[in-house]
Design an enzyme around this catalytic site. Sequence first.
Site, PDB file in Angstrom:
ATOM      1  N   CYS A  75      61.820  18.081 -18.298  1.00 26.60           N
ATOM      2  CA  CYS A  75      62.112  17.726 -19.681  1.00 26.60           C
ATOM      3  C   CYS A  75      63.585  18.008 -19.904  1.00 26.60           C
ATOM      4  O   CYS A  75      64.251  18.620 -19.073  1.00 26.60           O
ATOM      5  CB  CYS A  75      61.292  18.564 -20.645  1.00 26.60           C
ATOM      6  SG  CYS A  75      59.510  18.329 -20.446  1.00 26.60           S
TER       7      CYS A  75
ATOM      8  N   GLY B 294      63.089  12.661 -19.251  1.00 31.54           N
ATOM      9  CA  GLY B 294      61.753  12.458 -19.802  1.00 31.54           C
ATOM     10  C   GLY B 294      61.765  11.346 -20.823  1.00 31.54           C
ATOM     11  O   GLY B 294      62.623  11.326 -21.703  1.00 31.54           O
TER      12      GLY B 294
ATOM     13  N   ASN C 160      61.862  23.484 -21.300  1.00 31.66           N
ATOM     14  CA  ASN C 160      61.860  22.769 -20.020  1.00 31.66           C
ATOM     15  C   ASN C 160      61.352  23.741 -18.960  1.00 31.66           C
ATOM     16  O   ASN C 160      61.913  24.826 -18.803  1.00 31.66           O
ATOM     17  CB  ASN C 160      63.275  22.298 -19.683  1.00 31.66           C
ATOM     18  CG  ASN C 160      63.373  21.605 -18.326  1.00 31.66           C
ATOM     19  OD1 ASN C 160      64.437  21.583 -17.725  1.00 31.66           O
ATOM     20  ND2 ASN C 160      62.287  21.040 -17.830  1.00 31.66           N
ATOM     21  N   GLY C 161      60.299  23.353 -18.261  1.00 30.72           N
ATOM     22  CA  GLY C 161      59.717  24.221 -17.244  1.00 30.72           C
ATOM     23  C   GLY C 161      58.230  24.345 -17.455  1.00 30.72           C
ATOM     24  O   GLY C 161      57.692  23.845 -18.440  1.00 30.72           O
TER      25      GLY C 161
ATOM     26  N   TYR D 116      67.348  14.659  -6.726  1.00 31.55           N
ATOM     27  CA  TYR D 116      66.779  13.524  -7.442  1.00 31.55           C
ATOM     28  C   TYR D 116      66.929  13.566  -8.955  1.00 31.55           C
ATOM     29  O   TYR D 116      67.339  12.591  -9.568  1.00 31.55           O
ATOM     30  CB  TYR D 116      65.279  13.431  -7.088  1.00 31.55           C
ATOM     31  CG  TYR D 116      64.495  12.414  -7.875  1.00 31.55           C
ATOM     32  CD1 TYR D 116      64.583  11.058  -7.595  1.00 31.55           C
ATOM     33  CD2 TYR D 116      63.662  12.808  -8.920  1.00 31.55           C
ATOM     34  CE1 TYR D 116      63.865  10.120  -8.329  1.00 31.55           C
ATOM     35  CE2 TYR D 116      62.938  11.873  -9.662  1.00 31.55           C
ATOM     36  CZ  TYR D 116      63.051  10.535  -9.359  1.00 31.55           C
ATOM     37  OH  TYR D 116      62.352   9.611 -10.082  1.00 31.55           O
TER      38      TYR D 116
END
Length: 485
Positions: free
Chosen positions: A2, A28, A102-103, A245
């Site tokens: 995210c 996201g 995020n996570g 990536y």
Amino acid sequence: MCGVFGIFGHSEAANLTYLGLHALQHRGQESAGIVTSDGEQLYAHRGMGHVIDVFPTDQIDKLKGNMAIGHVRYSTAGGSLLKNAQPIAVNYARGSLAVAHNGNLTNAESLREKLEERGSIFQSVSDTEVIVHLVAISTQRAIEDRVADALSLVQGAFSLVCLTEQSLIAVRDSHGIRPLCLGVMRTEPSCYVIASEASCFELIDAKFVRDIEPGEMVIVDRRGLRSSHPFAASRPRHCIFEFVYFARPDSVIDGVSVYEARKNLGRALAGEHPVEGDVVIAVPDSGVPATIGYAEYAKLPFEVGLVRSHYVGRTFIEPQQSIRHFGVKLKLAPVAAVLTGKRVIVVDDSIVRGTTSRKIVKMLRGAGAREVHMRISSPPNQWPCYYGIDTPTRSELIASSHTLSEINQYITSDTLQYLSLDGMINAVVKATNGTNGSSHRHLTALNGPPATLTRDSFCHACWSGDYPVEFVPHPRHRQMRLLDT
Ligand code: SF4
């Protein structure tokens, strides 16, 4: 994967958060949300879809105040539903609180069970809501102490931004698994911004100051900016997949240039796995810098053999299976002029299930390629991620159950090779040199010299199975998913 954003002290806080989220959209595309504060109350709006669709101008105008946080989401824990969109915003006994995360937390389900046993009612299945409940029941007085108290109970990965009526708080877990950085507006030096990636700062005319350190909490309020380290120091374990990536190539994360890291990955791949060919092409977009590195090292021409449409999401992070089947043709088109009669070396960043690679090889041969040699700029992906990346289960990862030659046979390439784990780690560590000098000058001034990254500073569990934080499967995981579908 995210994206989070926060800003304090700007009259255009909602607009700048909108732009910041737009620049973090690659992290996201499922939902987006912004919460602002005018010093007395919070204003929230969330919706499903891309930032540009969720926030028409009249909606942004309703988000009042000079501080804000925002979030772009794709689902990992929890399903693809509006109720799981973030930031989560609540009223509790001490005021209002919004959290963007995020996570993934590895002990979220057992904490949730305990909270429910003592009466908590959850609105979503997102593990972030666990943090909000823990903050609400903390016995500490100051908000930063309540947040630290709550986070001392959770395990896993979190890069968080929190907003109260009067303060912005940013926190990163003690391993620094997911990225988080601090910036400042160029024209307003007292206006601080926080973001998952510094690449979004250019768009809003902010400049990068430094990364938030693993285990650090940064608090911004009318007294200014202060920093603390409420958690015991742990070995940094930054997610190395960000460099392979996920992150945008113009980002510098923890002193590592994503672009240089990817080029190094390509150079290392060419060194480890040379092959005779006429042309080197990339699977765009994330494979492009590694392909440039490969072609440079191999002294072969780099050509654009596949053209990407930018009007569909990235299939790997697209959560709906139905879209995945169309994904490759919607997303990529071959350039026959580059491919016809050629021995083509095609560089991609990873193979997940193998289905996309198989379609790409078929597409290249259909456009006239004489030979197709697949080169992957990371090792075979064999293990799922429990820290915020939506990788499939182990059984769906082709490399967990197939040998190199079986995968090569399945995707129908002439040859297939992956970069080694050592080669990947060395390539990323090498990209630290020369890039963190300017990035960290401010850090040196504010908080002492930056930590030096070594081979041991990264999480590479999805290739090695060496997980930095233990994950114990909980029966509720299955139950929650069933409820959501
Ligand atoms: S398991 Fe893989 S994707 Fe997940 S944090 Fe570690 S390196 Fe990143």
